[in-house]
Structure formats: structure tokens, C-alpha cells
Design a protein around this motif. Structure first.
Motif, PDB file in Angstrom:
ATOM      1  N   LEU A   1     102.135 -16.831  23.195  1.00 39.06           N
ATOM      2  CA  LEU A   1     101.363 -18.028  22.866  1.00 39.06           C
ATOM      3  C   LEU A   1     102.361 -18.986  22.233  1.00 39.06           C
ATOM      4  N   ALA A   2     102.538 -20.135  22.866  1.00 48.06           N
ATOM      5  CA  ALA A   2     103.644 -21.016  22.483  1.00 48.06           C
ATOM      6  C   ALA A   2     103.560 -21.488  21.032  1.00 48.06           C
ATOM      7  N   PHE A   3     104.705 -21.460  20.339  1.00 51.81           N
ATOM      8  CA  PHE A   3     104.773 -21.985  18.966  1.00 51.81           C
ATOM      9  C   PHE A   3     105.258 -23.422  18.983  1.00 51.81           C
ATOM     10  N   THR A   4     105.767 -23.861  20.150  1.00 46.73           N
ATOM     11  CA  THR A   4     106.242 -25.217  20.370  1.00 46.73           C
ATOM     12  C   THR A   4     106.376 -25.392  21.879  1.00 46.73           C
ATOM     13  N   HIS A   5     106.748 -26.593  22.369  1.00 49.81           N
ATOM     14  CA  HIS A   5     106.758 -26.791  23.828  1.00 49.81           C
ATOM     15  C   HIS A   5     108.002 -27.484  24.395  1.00 49.81           C
ATOM     16  N   GLU A   6     109.125 -27.412  23.714  1.00 55.53           N
ATOM     17  CA  GLU A   6     110.330 -28.053  24.283  1.00 55.53           C
ATOM     18  C   GLU A   6     110.714 -27.445  25.633  1.00 55.53           C
ATOM     19  N   GLU A   7     110.718 -26.124  25.707  1.00 54.91           N
ATOM     20  CA  GLU A   7     111.130 -25.448  26.941  1.00 54.91           C
ATOM     21  C   GLU A   7     110.201 -25.795  28.100  1.00 54.91           C
ATOM     22  N   PRO A   8     108.864 -25.581  27.934  1.00 51.87           N
ATOM     23  CA  PRO A   8     107.985 -25.909  29.054  1.00 51.87           C
ATOM     24  C   PRO A   8     108.078 -27.365  29.493  1.00 51.87           C
ATOM     25  N   ILE A   9     108.181 -28.286  28.539  1.00 48.94           N
ATOM     26  CA  ILE A   9     108.162 -29.688  28.969  1.00 48.94           C
ATOM     27  C   ILE A   9     109.475 -30.069  29.645  1.00 48.94           C
ATOM     28  N   ALA A  10     110.577 -29.506  29.183  1.00 50.72           N
ATOM     29  CA  ALA A  10     111.863 -29.813  29.837  1.00 50.72           C
ATOM     30  C   ALA A  10     111.841 -29.303  31.274  1.00 50.72           C
ATOM     31  N   ARG A  11     111.261 -28.115  31.469  1.00 54.04           N
ATOM     32  CA  ARG A  11     111.211 -27.578  32.830  1.00 54.04           C
ATOM     33  C   ARG A  11     110.306 -28.429  33.731  1.00 54.04           C
ATOM     34  N   ILE A  12     109.169 -28.834  33.213  1.00 53.69           N
ATOM     35  CA  ILE A  12     108.278 -29.692  34.013  1.00 53.69           C
ATOM     36  C   ILE A  12     108.996 -30.978  34.407  1.00 53.69           C
ATOM     37  N   MET A  13     109.636 -31.619  33.423  1.00 51.50           N
ATOM     38  CA  MET A  13     110.255 -32.913  33.701  1.00 51.50           C
ATOM     39  C   MET A  13     111.403 -32.795  34.700  1.00 51.50           C
ATOM     40  N   SER A  14     112.041 -31.622  34.753  1.00 48.74           N
ATOM     41  CA  SER A  14     113.151 -31.458  35.704  1.00 48.74           C
ATOM     42  C   SER A  14     112.648 -31.569  37.156  1.00 48.74           C
ATOM     43  N   GLN A  15     111.344 -31.378  37.353  1.00 51.32           N
ATOM     44  CA  GLN A  15     110.787 -31.543  38.699  1.00 51.32           C
ATOM     45  C   GLN A  15     110.544 -33.004  39.072  1.00 51.32           C
ATOM     46  N   PHE A  16     110.490 -33.848  38.045  1.00 51.24           N
ATOM     47  CA  PHE A  16     110.120 -35.242  38.311  1.00 51.24           C
ATOM     48  C   PHE A  16     111.255 -36.234  38.115  1.00 51.24           C
ATOM     49  N   VAL A  17     112.288 -35.818  37.389  1.00 50.82           N
ATOM     50  CA  VAL A  17     113.372 -36.747  37.078  1.00 50.82           C
ATOM     51  C   VAL A  17     114.564 -36.439  37.970  1.00 50.82           C
ATOM     52  N   SER A  18     115.059 -37.463  38.676  1.00 48.72           N
ATOM     53  CA  SER A  18     116.299 -37.244  39.419  1.00 48.72           C
ATOM     54  C   SER A  18     117.224 -38.449  39.302  1.00 48.72           C
ATOM     55  N   SER A  19     116.631 -39.627  39.110  1.00 49.25           N
ATOM     56  CA  SER A  19     117.448 -40.839  39.112  1.00 49.25           C
ATOM     57  C   SER A  19     117.309 -41.581  37.785  1.00 49.25           C
ATOM     58  N   TYR A  20     118.285 -42.435  37.503  1.00 45.56           N
ATOM     59  CA  TYR A  20     118.207 -43.278  36.304  1.00 45.56           C
ATOM     60  C   TYR A  20     116.946 -44.133  36.318  1.00 45.56           C
ATOM     61  N   LYS A  21     116.408 -44.350  37.535  1.00 48.32           N
ATOM     62  CA  LYS A  21     115.197 -45.178  37.654  1.00 48.32           C
ATOM     63  C   LYS A  21     113.959 -44.470  37.104  1.00 48.32           C
ATOM     64  N   ASP A  22     114.059 -43.149  36.962  1.00 48.15           N
ATOM     65  CA  ASP A  22     112.914 -42.377  36.450  1.00 48.15           C
ATOM     66  C   ASP A  22     112.832 -42.407  34.918  1.00 48.15           C
ATOM     67  N   LEU A  23     113.827 -43.004  34.293  1.00 49.38           N
ATOM     68  CA  LEU A  23     113.927 -42.960  32.826  1.00 49.38           C
ATOM     69  C   LEU A  23     113.990 -44.357  32.239  1.00 49.38           C
ATOM     70  N   PRO A  24     113.707 -44.566  30.963  1.00 44.64           N
ATOM     71  CA  PRO A  24     113.227 -43.576  29.987  1.00 44.64           C
ATOM     72  C   PRO A  24     111.702 -43.468  30.016  1.00 44.64           C
ATOM     73  N   PHE A  25     111.187 -42.423  29.409  1.00 46.20           N
ATOM     74  CA  PHE A  25     109.734 -42.316  29.205  1.00 46.20           C
ATOM     75  C   PHE A  25     109.474 -41.282  28.114  1.00 46.20           C
ATOM     76  N   SER A  26     108.208 -41.171  27.753  1.00 45.88           N
ATOM     77  CA  SER A  26     107.854 -40.180  26.734  1.00 45.88           C
ATOM     78  C   SER A  26     106.475 -39.615  27.063  1.00 45.88           C
ATOM     79  N   ALA A  27     106.225 -38.413  26.599  1.00 45.06           N
ATOM     80  CA  ALA A  27     104.944 -37.746  26.863  1.00 45.06           C
ATOM     81  C   ALA A  27     104.534 -36.975  25.621  1.00 45.06           C
ATOM     82  N   TYR A  28     103.227 -36.864  25.434  1.00 50.47           N
ATOM     83  CA  TYR A  28     102.759 -36.182  24.218  1.00 50.47           C
ATOM     84  C   TYR A  28     101.482 -35.422  24.512  1.00 50.47           C
ATOM     85  N   GLN A  29     101.134 -34.549  23.582  1.00 55.88           N
ATOM     86  CA  GLN A  29      99.884 -33.804  23.690  1.00 55.88           C
ATOM     87  C   GLN A  29      99.330 -33.507  22.296  1.00 55.88           C
ATOM     88  N   PHE A  30      98.047 -33.207  22.287  1.00 54.93           N
ATOM     89  CA  PHE A  30      97.411 -32.586  21.123  1.00 54.93           C
ATOM     90  C   PHE A  30      97.155 -31.166  21.551  1.00 54.93           C
TER      91      PHE A  30
END
Ligand code: ATP
Ligand code: MG
Length: 416
Positions: free
Chosen positions: A107-136
Motif C-alpha cells: 500500500l503506497a506510502f508515497t507516489h513518486e515511482e508510480p507517477i514517474a513510470r506513468i509519465m514516461s509513457q506520455f513524455v517524449s519531446s520537449y513539446k510535452d513539457l512542462p506540466f504538473s499533476a496532483y491527487q488527493f
């Protein structure tokens, strides 16, 4: 809402094993239920406060351009091994479990690992950045000690924001904006005066991280505060080197107990390297994304608010987070009083004001007053034989204790 319909009731005593003032008051007033040490359920009144806090925070996150998402609490072992955080000797507060086929999960105590892995599927070019994402999201931590009520729980609500930038400059400018957003959040809930931006240990990518520490007698951290400069230094980095970095002089610092309500952190490329979160620049050259994380304990913040804003009678909610704005008390059963109180209730509701209407027939005036002070709604309005005879209402401010007799027409101006 009609108080007679509210299934929670106030109680005189908190559970014997509860030592924290915030939890004692919240349990007695019916906001939370204690399941076990460090584990609390949120009941209707408590959930209203939590939602108000969430909305204040969400608004600021959206202003930063943050995109809301909701990650799973259940996480597999593999991604944490990539960053060497699965090992219990490295992270000592895991709740781990297994699938039927014995695959290890947590049961996750934080989410850096999962979110970095998710974003690696969506980011490939400088045009995809910057952005930010959050959750409760609910975080799980097997905390060794859980003596601070909802301020240190084993299951708690956190808002975590993550930023993804192309370079240090872009990261720094977002980081600064996030810091300002946090300042606005703590100001909105009435904690600006007692919340200090605090220098704490950084990591491999930055010298310091920034904590938001709220001065509080029951806080678990020790910080050194400069009231003039409105900054503080956490004990963990309180040494001559830090003081020199910031120019601070030992004379001007006061030792205080505080509770960490938020923490913002530059992560550099630690997680992007581990999860191949790379982008190609204009020339096709590859670079790791620069990440930042920005945590805020929503339920801890609720606990800190109760610690700070309460008296011997109960809680004193700041208006921005209170479960209701007005607590309407009907004292006496005559049809005249009842219809007067009902019409005040209808008028407030029509004006869009949230009201808890204590129309209970089986509670005495003394019980109603005591409950009202305990629950801590900012404005108390009394309709009684006395007020009905004078044609006025009694209005009391929970925070200042000030009582006024006012005309019904003036009520809206006061409480709006
Ligand atoms: P602490 O130093 O108090 O243990 P932390 O540094 O581990 O907290 P982070 O990992 O930065 O905390 O989590 C972000 C925020 O989540 C914290 O600033 C705090 O507000 C909240 N938080 C952390 N642990 C708890 C907990 N056990 N119960 C409630 N809130 C918590
Ligand atoms: Mg900390």
C-alpha cells in the motif's frame, strides 16, 4: 441540515487511550471515529471539513496548472526496487501484502515511482513539457508512534503534486509558484501567522527542502524560528553551515515545537533516470526530466487547525473550513418559537448559507449550548421565547464570544 437527523451525537468523554487533543475533540464532537491507534474514520461533520480543505487546496493546484488524477494505492514491488525503496531497511514504514500467487504488493506510502513510470509513457519531446499533476489520495504508513491523533495517522489523506520540467530554471520557477500557492493555502485556513517556511534536509539534488511548519505545542518537530525574517530552520539541519548559508544569527532564532503541514522537494532526475522519463530537445538530444514533489497532509492540517483553534469548551473552526457557517438553535417548543426558527432556517438556506439547525425536542438549552460550543460552528443563532418576544435574534461569534441582538434582516449581513 436538521440536527435531529444527524446520526452522530456528541459525547462527554473521549476514548481512554486517546491522548491527542485534536482527536479527543473531534471524537467527542462526532467528526471522526477512532478505529484503532493511528486509524480514524471520517463521519459526516468531519468529511465536510476535509472536503472544504480539499477544495481550498484544489483551487490553488488548478491555478498552478496542476492536472488532477487518482493513482492506485496498491502497488507492485518491482517499481520500488528500481529506486531501492522496497527494502525495509531503507523504508521502514511499509504496509506490504501478497497476491494469491505470492506476488508481493504494498500500500503506497508515497507516489513518486508510480507517477514517474506513468509519465514516461506520455513524455517524449520537449513539446510535452512542462506540466504538473496532483491527487488527493490515502497514504499508508506503518508509523512507529501514533500519539498525535489525526496529525500522525497510519492511513491519512495527502495531496501530492508532482512537477515535470525541462531544466533547472523551469523547475525553479514552478517551485517558487508552488511555494506561493502553499502560502495562500495556509493563509486561507487562518494559519498564516503561525506557519513558517522552514529549511530542512534536501537530498542528492538540492541542499535544502522546504517544509511548512505550524507552531504548535503538540508538534513533533523542533524548529528555530526567525520572527523578523519569517523563516525557520529544522533541527535536522540546524548547524553553523546552514546559518551561514541563510545569514542567520543564533541570537535571533527561537526554538519552537511545530507540526509539518507541508513539504516541497526538488527531486532532480532521481526518478526520471530510474523510469526512463526522458525527452528529446529541439536537436533530438535526450535529457532526463527534472521533477519536484509537493506534499500536503490534508487530514494532518485538519488536526493542526483543531489543536490551534480550540478552547476548553471545544473547537473553533475558521470560517473557510467550518462544516457549517451557522448553528441555529431553537430553544422552547411553543408553536410561535418553532415557526420563527423554521423561517430563519428557510431564509438562511435560501441565501445559500449552510446551517445546522438544532431543532431537537429531547435536548435541553444547556445541552444545545454545550454541543454548539463543542462542534465549533462560527456563528450561533438562538431563537427562544426571549428573542421571539423582542422580535430579534441572538447572534454569537464562536471565536470572539461576542453576543448581539439583531434584526432578522441584519443576520445575512453578519454571517455572509
Ligand atoms: P513527518 O516528517 O511528519 O513524518 P514526512 O516528512 O514523512 O512527515 P512527507 O512524506 O513529506 O512527510 O508527506 C507530505 C505531507 O504528508 C507531510 O508534510 C504531512 O503534512 C503529511 N503526513 C506525513 N506523514 C503523515 C502521517 N503519518 N499522518 C498524517 N499526515 C502525514
Ligand atoms: Mg518530514
Amino acid at each position: 441540515m436538521l440536527q435531529s437527523k444527524l446520526f452522530t451525537k456528541t459525547r462527554k468523554e473521549a476514548p481512554k487511550d486517546e491522548v491527542a487533543e485534536n482527536a479527543k475533540l473531534l471524537i467527542r464532537a462526532g467528526f471522526v471515529h477512532k478505529e484503532m491507534a493511528g486509524v480514524y474514520s471520517y463521519l459526516p461533520l468531519g468529511l465536510r471539513v476535509l472536503r472544504n480543505l480539499e477544495n481550498i487546496i484544489r483551487e490553488e493546484m488548478n491555478k498552478l496548472g496542476g492536472q488532477e488524477l487518482f493513482l492506485s494505492a496498491l502497488q507492485g514491488k518491482e517499481i520500488w526496487e528500481k529506486t531501492n525503496r522496497w527494502d525495509d531497511r531503507v523504508v521502514d514504514n511499509w504496509f506490504k501484502t501478497k497476491l494469491k500467487n505470492n506476488a508481493e504488493l504494498s500500500l503506497a506510502f508515497t507516489h513518486e515511482e508510480p507517477i514517474a513510470r506513468i509519465m514516461s509513457q506520455f513524455v517524449s519531446s520537449y513539446k510535452d513539457l512542462p506540466f504538473s499533476a496532483y491527487q488527493f489520495q490515502v497514504k499508508f504508513r506503518n508509523e512507529a508512534r501514533a500519539k498525535s491523533g489525526i496529525m500522525r495517522a497510519r492511513e491519512f489523506l495527502m495531496k501530492d503534486l508532482y512537477s515535470f520540467s525541462r531544466n533547472e530554471n523551469e523547475h525553479d520557477s514552478f517551485y517558487k509558484k508552488a511555494k506561493e500557492a502553499y502560502e495562500r493555502i495556509f493563509a486561507s485556513v487562518g494559519l498564516a501567522d503561525v506557519t513558517y517556511i522552514t529549511f530542512a534536509s534536501g537530498g542528492s539534488f538540492s541542499k535544502y527542502s522546504h517544509e511548512f511548519q505550524t507552531i504548535c505545542e503538540t508538534g513533533e518537530d523542533i524548529i528555530y524560528v526567525s520572527e523578523d525574517k519569517k523563516i525557520a530552520v529544522n533541527k535536522e539541519v540546524y548547524d553553523d553551515k546552514t546559518l551561514k548559508d541563510l545569514g542567520l544569527k543564533k541570537e535571533e532564532l527561537k526554538e519552537k515545537k511545530a507540526i509539518e503541514v507541508g513539504n516541497i522537494f526538488s527531486l532532480g532526475t532521481k526518478f526520471s533516470d530510474a523510469f526512463n522519463l526522458y525527452y528529446a530537445d529541439e536537436n533530438g538530444e535526450k535529457h532526463p526530466v527534472i521533477m519536484g514533489c509537493y506534499g500536503l497532509g490534508v487530514s494532518r492540517l485538519m488536526g493542526a487547525i483543531v489543536e490551534i483553534f480550540s478552547d476548553e469548551k471545544g473547537i473553533i473552526w475558521p470560517e473557510s473550513v467550518a462544516p457549517f457557517r451557522v448553528h441555529l438553535l431553537r430553544l422552547g417548543e411553543s408553536s410561535e418559537i418553532a415557526s420563527h426558527a423554521d423561517s430563519v432556517y428557510a431564509g438562511l438556506q435560501k441565501a445559500g448559507i449552510e446551517v445546522l439547525y438544532d431543532e431537537r425536542k429531547d435536548a435541553s438549552a444547556g445541552e444545545k449550548f454545550a454541543d454548539s460550543d463543542l462542534i465549533g460552528i462560527p456563528w450561533r443563532v438562538v431563537v427562544s421565547a426571549k428573542t421571539s418576544a423582542s422580535g430579534k435574534l441572538e447572534l454569537k461569534n464562536r471565536k470572539t464570544g461576542e453576543v448581539k441582538m439583531i434584526n432578522e434582516e441584519d443576520l445575512l449581513n453578519h454571517v455572509k
